[in-house]
Design a protein around this motif. Structure first.
Motif, PDB file in Angstrom:
ATOM      1  N   LYS A   2       0.843  -1.208   0.000  1.00 37.15           N
ATOM      2  CA  LYS A   2       0.000   0.000   0.000  1.00 37.15           C
ATOM      3  C   LYS A   2       0.872   1.249   0.000  1.00 37.15           C
ATOM      4  O   LYS A   2       2.011   1.215   0.457  1.00 37.15           O
ATOM      5  CB  LYS A   2      -0.838   0.051   1.286  1.00 37.15           C
ATOM      6  CG  LYS A   2      -2.179  -0.632   1.214  1.00 37.15           C
ATOM      7  CD  LYS A   2      -3.052  -0.268   2.387  1.00 37.15           C
ATOM      8  CE  LYS A   2      -2.477  -0.476   3.763  1.00 37.15           C
ATOM      9  NZ  LYS A   2      -1.967  -1.772   4.119  1.00 37.15           N
ATOM     10  N   ILE A   4       0.767   5.020   1.545  1.00 39.58           N
ATOM     11  CA  ILE A   4       0.088   5.875   2.514  1.00 39.58           C
ATOM     12  C   ILE A   4       0.612   7.291   2.275  1.00 39.58           C
ATOM     13  O   ILE A   4       1.831   7.503   2.266  1.00 39.58           O
ATOM     14  CB  ILE A   4       0.385   5.403   3.949  1.00 39.58           C
ATOM     15  CG1 ILE A   4      -0.142   3.972   4.108  1.00 39.58           C
ATOM     16  CG2 ILE A   4      -0.217   6.352   4.991  1.00 39.58           C
ATOM     17  CD1 ILE A   4       0.212   3.312   5.409  1.00 39.58           C
ATOM     18  N   VAL A  28      -3.899   4.965   0.987  1.00 37.03           N
ATOM     19  CA  VAL A  28      -4.520   5.556   2.177  1.00 37.03           C
ATOM     20  C   VAL A  28      -4.113   7.026   2.180  1.00 37.03           C
ATOM     21  O   VAL A  28      -2.920   7.347   2.230  1.00 37.03           O
ATOM     22  CB  VAL A  28      -4.046   4.857   3.467  1.00 37.03           C
ATOM     23  CG1 VAL A  28      -4.670   5.538   4.691  1.00 37.03           C
ATOM     24  CG2 VAL A  28      -4.405   3.379   3.440  1.00 37.03           C
ATOM     25  N   THR A  51      -8.705   5.019   0.289  1.00 34.38           N
ATOM     26  CA  THR A  51      -9.310   5.253   1.604  1.00 34.38           C
ATOM     27  C   THR A  51      -8.829   6.612   2.077  1.00 34.38           C
ATOM     28  O   THR A  51      -7.619   6.846   2.124  1.00 34.38           O
ATOM     29  CB  THR A  51      -8.829   4.184   2.628  1.00 34.38           C
ATOM     30  OG1 THR A  51      -9.126   2.912   2.103  1.00 34.38           O
ATOM     31  CG2 THR A  51      -9.489   4.380   3.986  1.00 34.38           C
ATOM     32  N   TRP A  63      -4.691   6.424  12.000  1.00 34.23           N
ATOM     33  CA  TRP A  63      -4.305   5.882  10.694  1.00 34.23           C
ATOM     34  C   TRP A  63      -3.228   4.792  10.748  1.00 34.23           C
ATOM     35  O   TRP A  63      -3.082   4.027   9.796  1.00 34.23           O
ATOM     36  CB  TRP A  63      -3.827   7.007   9.763  1.00 34.23           C
ATOM     37  CG  TRP A  63      -2.596   7.762  10.223  1.00 34.23           C
ATOM     38  CD1 TRP A  63      -2.555   8.858  11.042  1.00 34.23           C
ATOM     39  CD2 TRP A  63      -1.227   7.464   9.906  1.00 34.23           C
ATOM     40  NE1 TRP A  63      -1.256   9.258  11.259  1.00 34.23           N
ATOM     41  CE2 TRP A  63      -0.422   8.423  10.560  1.00 34.23           C
ATOM     42  CE3 TRP A  63      -0.608   6.483   9.135  1.00 34.23           C
ATOM     43  CZ2 TRP A  63       0.977   8.422  10.469  1.00 34.23           C
ATOM     44  CZ3 TRP A  63       0.792   6.488   9.034  1.00 34.23           C
ATOM     45  CH2 TRP A  63       1.559   7.459   9.701  1.00 34.23           C
ATOM     46  N   ASP A  65      -2.971   1.956  12.072  1.00 32.56           N
ATOM     47  CA  ASP A  65      -3.348   0.547  11.913  1.00 32.56           C
ATOM     48  C   ASP A  65      -3.534   0.167  10.441  1.00 32.56           C
ATOM     49  O   ASP A  65      -3.632  -1.007  10.107  1.00 32.56           O
ATOM     50  CB  ASP A  65      -4.609   0.218  12.719  1.00 32.56           C
ATOM     51  CG  ASP A  65      -5.815   1.019  12.267  1.00 32.56           C
ATOM     52  OD1 ASP A  65      -5.606   2.068  11.611  1.00 32.56           O
ATOM     53  OD2 ASP A  65      -6.959   0.606  12.543  1.00 32.56           O
ATOM     54  N   LYS A  66      -3.580   1.162   9.555  1.00 33.64           N
ATOM     55  CA  LYS A  66      -3.681   0.854   8.108  1.00 33.64           C
ATOM     56  C   LYS A  66      -2.323   0.436   7.542  1.00 33.64           C
ATOM     57  O   LYS A  66      -2.239  -0.130   6.461  1.00 33.64           O
ATOM     58  CB  LYS A  66      -4.141   2.092   7.308  1.00 33.64           C
ATOM     59  CG  LYS A  66      -5.451   2.675   7.772  1.00 33.64           C
ATOM     60  CD  LYS A  66      -6.598   1.845   7.269  1.00 33.64           C
ATOM     61  CE  LYS A  66      -7.917   2.465   7.673  1.00 33.64           C
ATOM     62  NZ  LYS A  66      -8.924   1.488   8.044  1.00 33.64           N
TER      63      LYS A  66
END
Ligand SMILES: NC(=O)c1ccc[n+]([C@@H]2O[C@H](COP(=O)([O-])OP(=O)(O)OC[C@H]3O[C@@H](n4cnc5c(N)ncnc54)[C@H](O)[C@@H]3O)[C@@H](O)[C@H]2O)c1
Length: 326
Positions: A2, A4, A28, A51, A63, A65-66
């Motif tokens: 991912k 972020i 994210v 997200t 945030w 925990d993403k």
């Protein structure tokens, strides 16, 4: 993996979000909308791989925990813009320091990588133009409001390298030199949208001092190409890179060009420096040496400052004259 992005609703963050979605990454996006805008992300707001979390980056409980092992955190959230920094020295300093710490802590705990957006301002009044990554850094005197921004960015760079060297967090520090493009706002003192807005309204374009300060304006599309080249290069991690347009122009030439291509009747107005730019705190020449990133990745900018200006002009003209276009 991912991506972020902190500061995702800002000028650069929103462009990065859109580009990484095009490359099919899950994103994210984190922003507190202090200078960013929901409009910047509106074209992708319903994208299934995006997200969005509205919070301060310091509030990592919202945030963190993403984040998962191997993700990249792009840290762009910061207090920016000469006017805003000058009037909010304390908030600038704490926002930029605490935001960076939160990002590095999450990265350390979750085994993520960090791409940090630093600034060419860390070179200060260095005389060695063009600036190379090995050049010494310098700041303004501490009682000048603008120093909060540059000193916080220098401290952020040190934190990044400490987390890299002592705690094993992979980091890339990018020193950005005047990134411009569609979506940049004039509100916080950014020169190109400010000049274009004045030219379109028929107001004078204000030049500080003699207007012969030099700048290289890097199109955000070129900037994104550099970012993607760096994160894909394993040898890039743990180091500092200039990213910018190495062909410079003077502010006077920029203003003249904007008046010409917008068919404006605006005039140039030469004034003394305003308080936030007085005396030695105006950086006169700013040009990146981009040999380091070029040697490692082959990247160099391909979009001229004139093309970038034309793009922004078309965008701003369309906004102010919806039925007409240049
Ligand atoms: N644009 C340039 O030419 C340039 C040059 C040098 C460095 N940079 C750096 O690049 C980054 C992005 O700059 P930009 O031009 O897109 O500015 P911008 O103001 O458009 O973007 C910054 C974003 O961060 C958000 N933000 C600020 N503090 C936050 C916080 N505590 N928590 C969550 N969000 C927060 C803002 O709302 C905004 O959306 C900044 O770090 C800036 O210092 C930009």
């Amino acid at each position: 993996m991912k991506m972020i992005i902190t500061g995702a609703a800002g000028f650069i963050g929103s462009n990065l979000t859109k580009e990484l979605l095009k490359l099919d990454y899950e994103i994210v996006a984190i922003d507190n909308f202090s200078t960013g805008s929901a409009d910047n992300l509106s074209p992708v707001k319903d994208h299934p791989k995006l997200t969005t979390i509205t919070c301060n980056v310091q509030d990592h409980a919202s945030w963190g925990d993403k984040a998962a092992e191997g993700d990249i955190i792009f840290h762009l959230a910061a207090t920016v813009g000469v006017k805003k920094v000058f009037s909010n020295s304390h908030d600038t300093f704490t926002n930029n320091l605490d935001g960076m710490t939160a990002v590095l802590e999450v990265a350390h705990k979750k085994k993520c990588k960090v791409f940090f957006a630093s600034t060419s301002e860390v070179y200060g009044q260095s005389k060695g133009v063009p600036f190379a990554e090995t050049d010494p850094l310098s700041a303004y005197t501490t009682n000048e409001g603008r120093s909060a921004y540059v000193i916080s960015k220098m401290a952020n760079e040190v934190s990044c390298l400490n987390y890299h060297n002592l705690k094993g967090v992979p980091v890339i520090i990018a020193r950005l030199f005047n990134v411009i493009g569609r979506g940049q706002r004039k509100e916080f003192g950014m020169v190109v949208p400010t000049f274009i807005d004045a030219a379109l309204s028929g107001n004078p374009l204000t030049l500080y001092g003699d207007g012969l300060q030099t700048r290289g304006f890097c199109n955000v599309k070129d900037f994104l190409t550099a970012v993607i080249a760096l994160i894909q290069e394993p040898k890039a991690w743990g180091d500092v890179y200039n990213i910018g347009q190495n062909i410079t122009t003077t502010i006077e030439e920029l203003a003249g060009y904007i008046i010409k291509v917008s068919n404006s009747k605006s005039e140039l107005l030469y004034t003394k420096l305003p308080p936030e730019r007085i005396g030695k705190i105006e950086i006169y020449s700013r040009q990146p040496n981009i040999e380091k990133i070029r040697a490692l990745t082959g990247w160099s900018p391909i979009i001229s400052w004139q093309t970038s200006v034309n793009e922004i002009l078309t965008e701003l003209h369309a906004k102010s004259h919806p039925v007409d276009s240049i």
